[in-house]
Design an enzyme around this catalytic site. Structure first.
Site, PDB file in Angstrom:
ATOM      1  CG  ASP A 107      10.075 -17.182 118.156  1.00  8.01           C
ATOM      2  OD1 ASP A 107       9.232 -16.264 118.245  1.00  8.01           O
ATOM      3  OD2 ASP A 107      10.020 -18.055 117.280  1.00  8.01           O
ATOM      4  CG  ASN A 157      11.374 -26.286 109.026  1.00  2.20           C
ATOM      5  OD1 ASN A 157      10.541 -25.808 109.783  1.00  2.20           O
ATOM      6  ND2 ASN A 157      12.635 -25.914 109.029  1.00  2.20           N
ATOM      7  CG  HIS A 195      10.295 -23.585 112.457  1.00  2.00           C
ATOM      8  ND1 HIS A 195      10.945 -23.126 111.346  1.00  2.00           N
ATOM      9  CD2 HIS A 195       9.447 -22.599 112.799  1.00  2.00           C
ATOM     10  CE1 HIS A 195      10.497 -21.925 111.029  1.00  2.00           C
ATOM     11  NE2 HIS A 195       9.584 -21.585 111.896  1.00  2.00           N
ATOM     12  CD  GLU A 197      14.623 -23.715 112.074  1.00  2.00           C
ATOM     13  OE1 GLU A 197      13.718 -24.456 111.665  1.00  2.00           O
ATOM     14  OE2 GLU A 197      14.926 -22.649 111.522  1.00  2.00           O
TER      15      GLU A 197
HETATM   16  C1  GLP Z   1       8.605 -17.977 112.347  1.00  2.00           C
HETATM   17  C2  GLP Z   1       8.272 -18.030 113.843  1.00  2.00           C
HETATM   18  C3  GLP Z   1       7.329 -19.153 114.167  1.00  2.00           C
HETATM   19  C4  GLP Z   1       6.187 -19.168 113.163  1.00  2.00           C
HETATM   20  C5  GLP Z   1       6.736 -19.445 111.797  1.00  2.00           C
HETATM   21  C6  GLP Z   1       5.668 -19.500 110.715  1.00  2.00           C
HETATM   22  O1  GLP Z   1       9.781 -18.583 112.002  1.00  2.00           O
HETATM   23  N1  GLP Z   1       9.405 -18.137 114.652  1.00  2.00           N
HETATM   24  O2  GLP Z   1       6.837 -18.976 115.484  1.00  2.00           O
HETATM   25  O3  GLP Z   1       5.254 -20.151 113.512  1.00  2.00           O
HETATM   26  O4  GLP Z   1       7.630 -18.452 111.464  1.00  2.00           O
HETATM   27  O5  GLP Z   1       5.403 -18.239 110.225  1.00  2.00           O
HETATM   28  P1  GLP Z   1       4.184 -17.867 109.286  1.00  2.00           P
HETATM   29  O6  GLP Z   1       2.989 -17.878 110.153  1.00  2.00           O
HETATM   30  O7  GLP Z   1       4.487 -16.500 108.769  1.00  2.00           O
HETATM   31  O8  GLP Z   1       4.139 -18.890 108.223  1.00  2.00           O
END
Ligand code: GLP
Length: 530
Positions: A67, A136, A138, A143
């Site tokens: 993404d 959450n 995702h 989402e």
């Molecule tokens: C972002 C990314 C996800 C990732 C998530 C968790 O929103 N788009 O791909 O898994 O955050 O991030 P973190 O690893 O910093 O908790």
């Protein structure tokens, strides 16, 4: 889904890196799917190290990222493009033209999404996709929603995610409110998926991923429909109580472990049919689920287990899909293993040998069984490993064993064998204390050891022979496995030092030989740790 709980973030990152390196070694032109977020940073730095030490070569690899924020300039330090170059691509030899991220600068996001999907398709599809998980649930920027979008698309970020990601920006307002993300099918089309979760704030998402129903309101649960997903998480993310169940011929034991402490222990009677056993276990698990935040259930059972299906002799299980049935009925993640393996695991996790790396547990009861722990893990094979009662200690005129061989260790060292030998010897000397201790034509363990205690030479001779046989087997186990310790369990070990002292004299080398302090509790405790 395979769940691998690691000691800490570092171990999680290194183990995940090994999987990626293996993928690239097996297929040098692998197509890798990468994720951003703070979680995979350790993994990326480990991949960088592996590349610099020539452990892996990324020159033929193609990458696709999950993404990107929209709109965002690639030069923006918060863009995922910038993030990936800084944390991974600058540290490995992946070719620039093989790197793909959704373009946050694209004028027409819709077109960009279609183009991105086509490029993935053209590359032959993603071989291995790395995922993180949002609080959450995702994945990518898919989402929670009542309907998930299958392919790459432009999406609005939830307030929850904007808040969580605002830690990287100057303020909440600076976080882009939209993103381009692979869709749920784009992700699920990957041949193999690994998902990483670290830290206590991921606990809920992880618990739902493992135990929750498939539900688009928690997009990560969609991964349950994929056949090759491995979740790597650290202990913090995985916390929650673990329930261990040990199915025995007469009783089923339960133990709940929270933060490495036993918080509950109980047992129920073993019913006589498969159906009744399953429903009594289910009932108990559901009631425990209400009182404790149970994340996983481990079950130890006698018999052979193949892919969670059990076939036993003393319990009415015939190819019983215990793992799936209990999981379905309770909605929890369930693992099933052999009871002796569980007991051995219980010993190394909670017993007097918890400081060891390698142990062999020898259980002496109706038969002789045991479990082998190597590097603190159950030693396994696809066959019936760990049947330590069935190596031969008497080649000439060996006693017949139901396993088909003659002279098996079990035929000399089980409690049954000891009492059989004692009865035979007693009958030859009707003046002996041992003969006197016979009741209704048979001898109990207590009656036998009472005769030894009272100085009966007949009983003593039987015991001396028994110790000799026991030592033979133990010496062989030491020669084969070289354990740090051997743990003995079962009724005969109630004799404590009276058993250990003469035994130690016959042991070759300076083996650490111990009597289990957990005894019958080891199975349920170990099952919880599966
Ligand atoms: C972002 C990314 C996800 C990732 C998530 C968790 O929103 N788009 O791909 O898994 O955050 O991030 P973190 O690893 O910093 O908790």
């Amino acid at each position: 889904m395979k769940v691998i709980v690691c000691e800490n973030y570092d171990e999680m990152s290194k183990r995940a890196a090994k999987i990626i390196a293996a993928q690239v070694t097996i297929k040098s032109d692998s197509v890798l799917g990468f994720a951003t977020g703070s979680t995979p940073i350790g993994l990326y730095s480990e991949l960088g190290r592996m590349y610099s030490e020539e452990e892996v070569d990324f020159s033929e690899v193609t990458t696709f990222n999950l993404d990107e924020y929209y709109p965002i300039k690639k030069s923006n330090e918060q863009s995922y493009d910038y993030f990936m170059r800084k944390n991974l691509f600058s540290k490995i030899n992946v070719k620039d033209e093989n790197i793909h991220l959704p373009n946050g600068e694209a004028e027409d996001p819709q077109k960009e999404c279609e183009f991105y999907e086509k490029m993935i398709e053209k590359s032959g599809g993603i071989d291995l996709q790395v995922l993180g998980i949002g609080r959450n649930g995702h994945i990518g920027f898919n989402e929670p929603n009542s309907v998930l979008v299958p392919s790459t698309h432009l999406t609005k970020l939830t307030e929850n995610t904007i808040k969580a990601n605002s830690r990287f920006f100057d303020s909440f307002d600076d976080v882009p409110k939209q993103a381009l993300t692979m869709g749920i099918s784009t992700i699920l089309n990957a041949k193999k998926i690994i998902i990483l979760a670290s830290g206590a704030n991921k606990r809920k998402a992880v618990a739902e991923l493992i135990n929750g129903e498939i539900n688009p309101k928690n997009p990560a649960t969609m991964l349950k429909t994929h056949h090759d997903v491995t979740l790597f998480c650290d202990k913090e993310a995985f916390a929650g109580a673990k329930l261990g169940i040990d199915i025995g011929g007469t009783a089923i034991k339960f133990a709940v472990i929270n933060n490495n402490e036993v918080v509950y222990k109980d047992s129920i009677k073993t019913e006589d049919t498969e159906e009744k056993i399953i429903s009594s276990i289910t009932e108990k698990v559901i009631s425990l689920k209400k009182d404790y935040e149970i994340t996983t259930v481990g079950i130890g059972t006698p018999g052979r287990i193949k892919e969670g299906k059990v076939t036993a002799t003393n319990i009415p299980f015939k190819n019983t899909a215990l793992q799936d049935i209990i999981s379905e009925k309770t909605g929890l993640y369930v693992v099933v293993d052999n009871d002796a393996n569980c007991a051995a695991l219980g010993e190394i996790e909670f017993g007097s040998t918890k400081d060891c790396e390698n142990i062999v547990l020898v259980t002496i009861g109706t038969g002789v069984g045991g479990g082998i722990i190597m590097n603190r893990q159950i030693a396994r094979s696809n066959n019936n490993m760990g049947e330590i009662g069935h190596f031969v200690i008497q080649a000439k005129n060996g006693r017949i064993c139901p396993c088909g061989q003659k002279g098996c260790w079990e035929q000399y060292c089980s409690m049954t064998a000891l009492l059989k030998d004692a009865l035979k010897a007693a009958k030859k000397d009707k003046e002996s204390i041992l003969y006197n201790n016979i009741e209704d034509g048979s001898l109990t363990g207590e009656a036998f050891f009472d005769a030894v205690q009272k100085g009966c030479p007949v009983a003593q001779k039987v015991f001396d022979d028994y110790i000799r046989y026991l030592a033979m087997g133990i010496n062989s186990l030491v020669n084969i496995f070289g354990p740090d310790a051997i743990v003995l369990a079962g009724g005969v070990t109630k004799q404590g030092e009276k058993l250990l002292e003469p035994l130690k004299k016959l042991i070759v080398g300076d083996l650490r030989l111990e009597i289990s302090t957990l005894q019958n509790d080891a199975g349920a405790l170990g099952a919880a740790m599966l």
